[in-house]
Design a protein around this motif. Structure first.
Motif, short mmCIF file in Angstrom:
data_model
loop_
_atom_site.label_atom_id
_atom_site.label_comp_id
_atom_site.label_asym_id
_atom_site.label_seq_id
_atom_site.Cartn_x
_atom_site.Cartn_y
_atom_site.Cartn_z
N PRO A 28 0.80 -1.23 0.00
CA PRO A 28 0.00 0.00 0.00
C PRO A 28 0.83 1.28 0.00
CG PRO A 28 -0.06 -1.05 2.16
CD PRO A 28 0.62 -2.01 1.24
N ASN A 29 2.14 1.15 0.24
CA ASN A 29 2.96 2.35 0.24
C ASN A 29 3.38 2.79 -1.16
OD1 ASN A 29 4.72 -0.02 0.27
ND2 ASN A 29 6.41 1.44 0.36
N PHE A 30 3.14 1.96 -2.18
CA PHE A 30 3.45 2.34 -3.56
C PHE A 30 2.25 3.07 -4.14
CE2 PHE A 30 6.38 -1.60 -4.05
CZ PHE A 30 7.35 -0.97 -3.27
N VAL A 31 2.46 4.33 -4.57
CA VAL A 31 1.33 5.18 -4.99
C VAL A 31 1.67 5.87 -6.31
CG1 VAL A 31 -0.10 7.16 -4.38
CG2 VAL A 31 0.68 5.59 -2.60
N LEU A 32 0.70 5.91 -7.23
CA LEU A 32 0.84 6.65 -8.48
C LEU A 32 -0.31 7.63 -8.61
CD1 LEU A 32 1.82 5.54 -12.00
CD2 LEU A 32 -0.41 6.61 -11.69
N ARG A 66 8.92 -0.14 1.63
CA ARG A 66 9.73 -0.90 0.68
C ARG A 66 10.30 0.00 -0.40
NH1 ARG A 66 11.03 -6.16 2.22
NH2 ARG A 66 9.40 -6.79 3.66
N ASP A 67 11.47 -0.38 -0.93
CA ASP A 67 12.02 0.28 -2.11
C ASP A 67 11.25 -0.20 -3.34
OD1 ASP A 67 13.90 1.45 -0.49
OD2 ASP A 67 15.49 0.03 -0.99
N MET A 68 11.10 0.69 -4.32
CA MET A 68 10.44 0.32 -5.57
C MET A 68 11.50 0.03 -6.63
SD MET A 68 7.64 2.48 -7.79
CE MET A 68 6.71 2.85 -6.29
N SER A 69 11.41 -1.13 -7.25
CA SER A 69 12.37 -1.53 -8.26
C SER A 69 12.16 -0.77 -9.57
CB SER A 69 12.24 -3.03 -8.52
OG SER A 69 12.95 -3.41 -9.68
N HIS A 70 10.92 -0.75 -10.06
CA HIS A 70 10.58 -0.08 -11.31
C HIS A 70 9.06 -0.02 -11.39
CE1 HIS A 70 10.38 -4.37 -12.25
NE2 HIS A 70 9.53 -4.05 -13.22
N PRO A 137 -3.93 0.59 -17.39
CA PRO A 137 -3.37 -0.12 -16.24
C PRO A 137 -1.94 0.31 -15.94
CG PRO A 137 -3.24 -1.50 -18.17
CD PRO A 137 -3.96 -0.24 -18.60
N TYR A 138 -1.56 0.24 -14.69
CA TYR A 138 -0.17 0.46 -14.30
C TYR A 138 0.20 -0.55 -13.24
CZ TYR A 138 -1.81 2.73 -10.00
OH TYR A 138 -2.41 2.99 -8.80
N ALA A 139 1.49 -0.76 -13.07
CA ALA A 139 1.98 -1.66 -12.03
C ALA A 139 3.26 -1.09 -11.45
CB ALA A 139 2.24 -3.06 -12.60
N LEU A 140 3.33 -1.01 -10.13
CA LEU A 140 4.52 -0.56 -9.41
C LEU A 140 5.13 -1.78 -8.74
CD1 LEU A 140 2.78 2.51 -7.68
CD2 LEU A 140 3.87 2.43 -9.92
N GLN A 141 6.40 -2.04 -9.03
CA GLN A 141 7.04 -3.27 -8.57
C GLN A 141 8.11 -2.99 -7.52
OE1 GLN A 141 6.35 -6.54 -9.41
NE2 GLN A 141 7.79 -6.97 -7.75
N GLY A 142 8.01 -3.65 -6.38
CA GLY A 142 8.98 -3.47 -5.32
C GLY A 142 10.21 -4.34 -5.49
N VAL A 143 11.26 -4.00 -4.77
CA VAL A 143 12.46 -4.83 -4.74
C VAL A 143 12.15 -6.09 -3.94
CG1 VAL A 143 14.86 -4.94 -3.98
CG2 VAL A 143 13.94 -2.79 -4.90
N PRO A 144 12.32 -7.30 -4.52
CA PRO A 144 12.00 -8.52 -3.79
C PRO A 144 12.94 -8.73 -2.61
CG PRO A 144 13.10 -9.03 -5.86
CD PRO A 144 12.83 -7.56 -5.88
N ASP A 145 12.43 -9.37 -1.55
CA ASP A 145 13.28 -9.61 -0.39
C ASP A 145 13.90 -11.00 -0.45
OD1 ASP A 145 11.30 -11.39 0.38
OD2 ASP A 145 10.42 -10.03 1.86
N ALA A 146 14.73 -11.31 0.54
CA ALA A 146 15.48 -12.57 0.55
C ALA A 146 14.56 -13.78 0.66
CB ALA A 146 16.48 -12.56 1.70
N ALA A 147 13.37 -13.59 1.20
CA ALA A 147 12.43 -14.70 1.38
C ALA A 147 11.63 -14.99 0.11
CB ALA A 147 11.48 -14.39 2.54
N GLY A 148 11.82 -14.20 -0.93
CA GLY A 148 11.14 -14.42 -2.19
C GLY A 148 9.82 -13.70 -2.33
N PHE A 149 9.51 -12.78 -1.40
CA PHE A 149 8.27 -12.03 -1.50
C PHE A 149 8.44 -10.89 -2.51
CE2 PHE A 149 7.73 -14.08 2.59
CZ PHE A 149 6.40 -14.45 2.56
#
Length: 223
Positions: A28-32, A66-70, A137-149
């Motif tokens: 929910p922290n990724f906003v456009l 979270r950091d956003m990847s792209h 449509p749009y999609a905001l993608q976060g940096v995945p974590d070590a657990a694979g989320f």
């Protein structure tokens, strides 16, 4: 709106998801926000503007910081002529056109990471004069974590409709001023030709809140 989704179950996108076995979690922290459109009459170009934020509430919930990847804007780049030299973020972020294996959207992909707690403005410049439609449509993608989320956010935003003259009537759900169109605040709506944010109103099931919150759902036992 014109866009080409990538089939999750077939081709390289499906293989990517199967091999990584990622668990997707809503962030929910990724906003456009769509912030308007402008026209360059001399170049016959239309520029759509957006603001993207990787907010951080610092409330201890892991997927709210979270950091956003792209991120990807679902334009149909096979039919829309995107001017890549004039399409960028305010810090010169990288831009690519085509399929994205993480979000499984095809379109304009902004590839520079956005660190949590920061905001960036972006523009997409299209050859030709376009009206505005708000079903892209749009999609905001976060940096995945070590657990694979894999953290993400999806939604609909505004983009180019059919070719029109430089000046056209403001579309429903937006208000126009100074040659630019702006989306009504959250869940708000407006009649065609609106020229002020005060023309935006809350549809049934929602109540008014001061800008920038816009409209919020009615509480239980209320209407």
């Amino acid at each position: 709106g014109a866009f080409k989704p990538v089939d999750l179950d077939q081709g390289v996108c499906g293989a990517e998801h199967s091999s990584n076995s990622r668990v997707s979690v809503l962030a929910p922290n990724f906003v456009l926000h769509y912030t308007g459109v402008s026209y360059n009459v001399a170049r016959t170009q239309t520029t759509f503007s957006y603001t993207v934020a990787a907010l951080c509430s610092n409330n201890g919930v892991a997927n709210e910081c979270r950091d956003m990847s792209h991120w990807v804007l679902g334009y149909d780049t096979t039919s829309l002529r995107v001017d890549e030299e004039r399409t960028a973020g305010d810090s010169g972020s990288g831009v690519a056109l085509g399929d994205d294996l993480w979000t499984c959207l095809s379109g304009v992909r902004f590839t520079t990471q956005l660190v949590q707690g920061t905001t960036r403005d972006y523009t997409v410049t299209i050859e030709g004069n376009y009206d505005v439609t708000c079903d892209y449509p749009y999609a905001l993608q976060g940096v995945p974590d070590a657990a694979g989320f894999s953290y993400y956010a999806r939604g609909l935003t505004c983009g180019p409709a059919k070719n029109v003259e430089v000046c056209s009537e403001c579309s429903p759900g937006t208000w126009c001023h100074g040659g630019a169109a702006y989306l009504c605040p959250n869940h708000g709506w407006s009649p065609r030709g609106s020229d002020a944010v005060s023309d935006c109103y809350c549809p049934a099931g929602y109540k008014h809140q001061d800008d920038p919150e816009g409209c919020v759902p009615c509480a239980e036992d209320h209407y």
